[in-house]
Design a protein around this motif. Structure first.
Motif, PDB file in Angstrom:
ATOM      1  N   ALA A 133       0.847  -1.200   0.000  1.00 50.97           N
ATOM      2  CA  ALA A 133       0.000   0.000   0.000  1.00 50.97           C
ATOM      3  C   ALA A 133       0.877   1.244   0.000  1.00 50.97           C
ATOM      4  O   ALA A 133       0.611   2.200  -0.735  1.00 50.97           O
ATOM      5  N   GLY A 134       1.931   1.230   0.770  1.00 53.26           N
ATOM      6  CA  GLY A 134       2.826   2.377   0.825  1.00 53.26           C
ATOM      7  C   GLY A 134       3.508   2.650  -0.493  1.00 53.26           C
ATOM      8  O   GLY A 134       3.585   3.805  -0.935  1.00 53.26           O
ATOM      9  N   ILE A 135       3.988   1.614  -1.153  1.00 47.46           N
ATOM     10  CA  ILE A 135       4.733   1.818  -2.405  1.00 47.46           C
ATOM     11  C   ILE A 135       3.793   2.138  -3.571  1.00 47.46           C
ATOM     12  O   ILE A 135       4.164   2.843  -4.497  1.00 47.46           O
ATOM     13  N   MET A 136       2.552   1.635  -3.523  1.00 49.29           N
ATOM     14  CA  MET A 136       1.628   1.807  -4.648  1.00 49.29           C
ATOM     15  C   MET A 136       0.724   3.032  -4.536  1.00 49.29           C
ATOM     16  O   MET A 136       0.315   3.589  -5.555  1.00 49.29           O
ATOM     17  N   LEU A 137       0.402   3.462  -3.334  1.00 50.50           N
ATOM     18  CA  LEU A 137      -0.572   4.529  -3.147  1.00 50.50           C
ATOM     19  C   LEU A 137      -0.195   5.843  -3.845  1.00 50.50           C
ATOM     20  O   LEU A 137      -1.019   6.398  -4.587  1.00 50.50           O
ATOM     21  N   PRO A 138       1.023   6.364  -3.667  1.00 50.38           N
ATOM     22  CA  PRO A 138       1.338   7.638  -4.341  1.00 50.38           C
ATOM     23  C   PRO A 138       1.296   7.551  -5.866  1.00 50.38           C
ATOM     24  O   PRO A 138       0.719   8.414  -6.517  1.00 50.38           O
ATOM     25  N   SER A 139       1.890   6.515  -6.426  1.00 51.62           N
ATOM     26  CA  SER A 139       1.917   6.430  -7.891  1.00 51.62           C
ATOM     27  C   SER A 139       0.522   6.194  -8.453  1.00 51.62           C
ATOM     28  O   SER A 139       0.161   6.776  -9.482  1.00 51.62           O
ATOM     29  N   THR A 140      -0.272   5.380  -7.791  1.00 51.16           N
ATOM     30  CA  THR A 140      -1.636   5.131  -8.248  1.00 51.16           C
ATOM     31  C   THR A 140      -2.467   6.405  -8.162  1.00 51.16           C
ATOM     32  O   THR A 140      -3.207   6.746  -9.088  1.00 51.16           O
ATOM     33  N   THR A 141      -2.336   7.118  -7.056  1.00 46.98           N
ATOM     34  CA  THR A 141      -3.071   8.373  -6.888  1.00 46.98           C
ATOM     35  C   THR A 141      -2.648   9.385  -7.952  1.00 46.98           C
ATOM     36  O   THR A 141      -3.498  10.071  -8.538  1.00 46.98           O
ATOM     37  N   LEU A 142      -1.362   9.481  -8.208  1.00 44.96           N
ATOM     38  CA  LEU A 142      -0.861  10.407  -9.220  1.00 44.96           C
ATOM     39  C   LEU A 142      -1.391  10.057 -10.605  1.00 44.96           C
ATOM     40  O   LEU A 142      -1.833  10.939 -11.355  1.00 44.96           O
ATOM     41  N   VAL A 143      -1.386   8.776 -10.953  1.00 44.72           N
ATOM     42  CA  VAL A 143      -1.886   8.355 -12.264  1.00 44.72           C
ATOM     43  C   VAL A 143      -3.382   8.653 -12.383  1.00 44.72           C
ATOM     44  O   VAL A 143      -3.845   9.161 -13.409  1.00 44.72           O
ATOM     45  N   LEU A 144      -4.146   8.352 -11.338  1.00 44.04           N
ATOM     46  CA  LEU A 144      -5.582   8.637 -11.386  1.00 44.04           C
ATOM     47  C   LEU A 144      -5.849  10.133 -11.511  1.00 44.04           C
ATOM     48  O   LEU A 144      -6.699  10.561 -12.297  1.00 44.04           O
ATOM     49  N   ALA A 145      -5.128  10.935 -10.757  1.00 43.14           N
ATOM     50  CA  ALA A 145      -5.306  12.386 -10.823  1.00 43.14           C
ATOM     51  C   ALA A 145      -4.898  12.927 -12.196  1.00 43.14           C
ATOM     52  O   ALA A 145      -5.611  13.754 -12.782  1.00 43.14           O
ATOM     53  N   ALA A 146      -3.763  12.466 -12.715  1.00 43.42           N
ATOM     54  CA  ALA A 146      -3.298  12.935 -14.027  1.00 43.42           C
ATOM     55  C   ALA A 146      -4.259  12.506 -15.129  1.00 43.42           C
ATOM     56  O   ALA A 146      -4.545  13.290 -16.055  1.00 43.42           O
ATOM     57  N   THR A 147      -4.781  11.299 -15.036  1.00 42.52           N
ATOM     58  CA  THR A 147      -5.726  10.810 -16.036  1.00 42.52           C
ATOM     59  C   THR A 147      -7.014  11.629 -16.000  1.00 42.52           C
ATOM     60  O   THR A 147      -7.536  12.020 -17.042  1.00 42.52           O
ATOM     61  N   ARG A 148      -7.512  11.872 -14.807  1.00 39.69           N
ATOM     62  CA  ARG A 148      -8.732  12.675 -14.672  1.00 39.69           C
ATOM     63  C   ARG A 148      -8.497  14.095 -15.215  1.00 39.69           C
ATOM     64  O   ARG A 148      -9.317  14.625 -15.948  1.00 39.69           O
ATOM     65  N   TRP A 149      -7.364  14.688 -14.847  1.00 43.76           N
ATOM     66  CA  TRP A 149      -7.050  16.034 -15.311  1.00 43.76           C
ATOM     67  C   TRP A 149      -6.941  16.066 -16.836  1.00 43.76           C
ATOM     68  O   TRP A 149      -7.490  16.953 -17.488  1.00 43.76           O
ATOM     69  N   ALA A 150      -6.237  15.081 -17.405  1.00 49.77           N
ATOM     70  CA  ALA A 150      -6.055  15.041 -18.864  1.00 49.77           C
ATOM     71  C   ALA A 150      -7.388  14.830 -19.567  1.00 49.77           C
ATOM     72  O   ALA A 150      -7.636  15.443 -20.619  1.00 49.77           O
ATOM     73  N   ARG A 151      -8.243  13.994 -19.000  1.00 49.41           N
ATOM     74  CA  ARG A 151      -9.559  13.766 -19.610  1.00 49.41           C
ATOM     75  C   ARG A 151     -10.388  15.055 -19.581  1.00 49.41           C
ATOM     76  O   ARG A 151     -11.039  15.405 -20.553  1.00 49.41           O
ATOM     77  N   ASN A 152     -10.348  15.780 -18.470  1.00 54.87           N
ATOM     78  CA  ASN A 152     -11.103  17.031 -18.349  1.00 54.87           C
ATOM     79  C   ASN A 152     -10.517  18.154 -19.204  1.00 54.87           C
ATOM     80  O   ASN A 152     -11.213  19.116 -19.511  1.00 54.87           O
ATOM     81  N   ASN A 153      -9.239  18.042 -19.550  1.00 59.11           N
ATOM     82  CA  ASN A 153      -8.566  19.084 -20.333  1.00 59.11           C
ATOM     83  C   ASN A 153      -8.110  18.575 -21.695  1.00 59.11           C
ATOM     84  O   ASN A 153      -7.171  19.126 -22.275  1.00 59.11           O
ATOM     85  N   ARG A 154      -8.754  17.546 -22.199  1.00 64.12           N
ATOM     86  CA  ARG A 154      -8.304  16.902 -23.437  1.00 64.12           C
ATOM     87  C   ARG A 154      -8.328  17.833 -24.645  1.00 64.12           C
ATOM     88  O   ARG A 154      -7.662  17.579 -25.639  1.00 64.12           O
ATOM     89  N   ASP A 155      -9.092  18.904 -24.566  1.00 64.05           N
ATOM     90  CA  ASP A 155      -9.149  19.837 -25.693  1.00 64.05           C
ATOM     91  C   ASP A 155      -8.097  20.934 -25.614  1.00 64.05           C
ATOM     92  O   ASP A 155      -7.945  21.716 -26.556  1.00 64.05           O
ATOM     93  N   SER A 156      -7.347  20.988 -24.527  1.00 62.40           N
ATOM     94  CA  SER A 156      -6.322  22.035 -24.412  1.00 62.40           C
ATOM     95  C   SER A 156      -5.140  21.698 -25.319  1.00 62.40           C
ATOM     96  O   SER A 156      -4.845  20.533 -25.592  1.00 62.40           O
TER      97      SER A 156
END
Length: 181
Positions: free
Chosen positions: A85-108
């Motif tokens: 959980a310790g090793i996976m949580l930051p990278s998983t959270t970062l990927v989910l956040a980046a994916t959500r951000w990119a999806r919401n800003n896909r037209d930029s």
């Protein structure tokens, strides 16, 4: 050497911190894991640490599995869960956040430029992986025809349909298990 009673929160937070430093994969932080688990906490011996990594690297599956084995050797199942959980949580959270951000800003323009720039890189990596996996079969005369047919079929299905690559990989594995390749 007397092993200290494992503190699962300390284990979790240490691996959480290491996750943020593990550019190139968790294995790049193995020296710090060793310093902490063996040298500072005395939860593992040198031999246990080395054997944990060797065992995990010999097993099929993701490279990061050695973290679970280290955690297991520190505190059983709860140690494995804390370390993973310790090793996976930051990278998983970062990927989910980046994916959500990119999806919401896909037209930029920035996201479109990044996506366009990554496409050739991704394609090159996929082609080199495919070549690496196919090369031994292309060299074997008895496998050449079926290998070429599978490569062509995969290419056509990828370009002409919306079939997920996961299904094609599973189909290839099934064909291999049946002895058709």
């Amino acid at each position: 050497m007397t092993a200290a009673q494992p503190d699962l929160w300390a284990l979790f937070f240490h691996f959480l911190t290491l996750s943020l430093l593990s550019i190139g994969g968790a294995i790049t932080t193995a020296p710090e894991m060793h310093r902490y688990l063996v040298g500072e906490q005395h939860w593992l011996s040198d031999t246990q640490f080395t054997a944990s990594i060797a065992l995990a690297q010999a097993a099929p599956g993701p490279n990061v599995l050695f973290v679970a084995v280290l955690g297991w050797n520190v505190a059983g199942l709860s140690g494995a869960l804390a370390a993973m959980a310790g090793i996976m949580l930051p990278s998983t959270t970062l990927v989910l956040a980046a994916t959500r951000w990119a999806r919401n800003n896909r037209d930029s323009i920035g996201v479109r430029a990044f996506t366009a720039g990554m496409a050739p890189l991704t394609l090159g990596l996929l082609l080199s992986t495919g070549w690496l996996l196919a090369e031994p079969f292309l060299r074997a005369p008895e496998h050449l025809p079926t290998t070429l047919v599978l490569i062509a079929a995969t290419l056509v299905l990828t370009l002409r349909t919306q079939i997920s690559l996961v299904w094609m990989v599973l189909a290839g594995g099934l064909l291999g298990a049946l002895g058709w390749v």
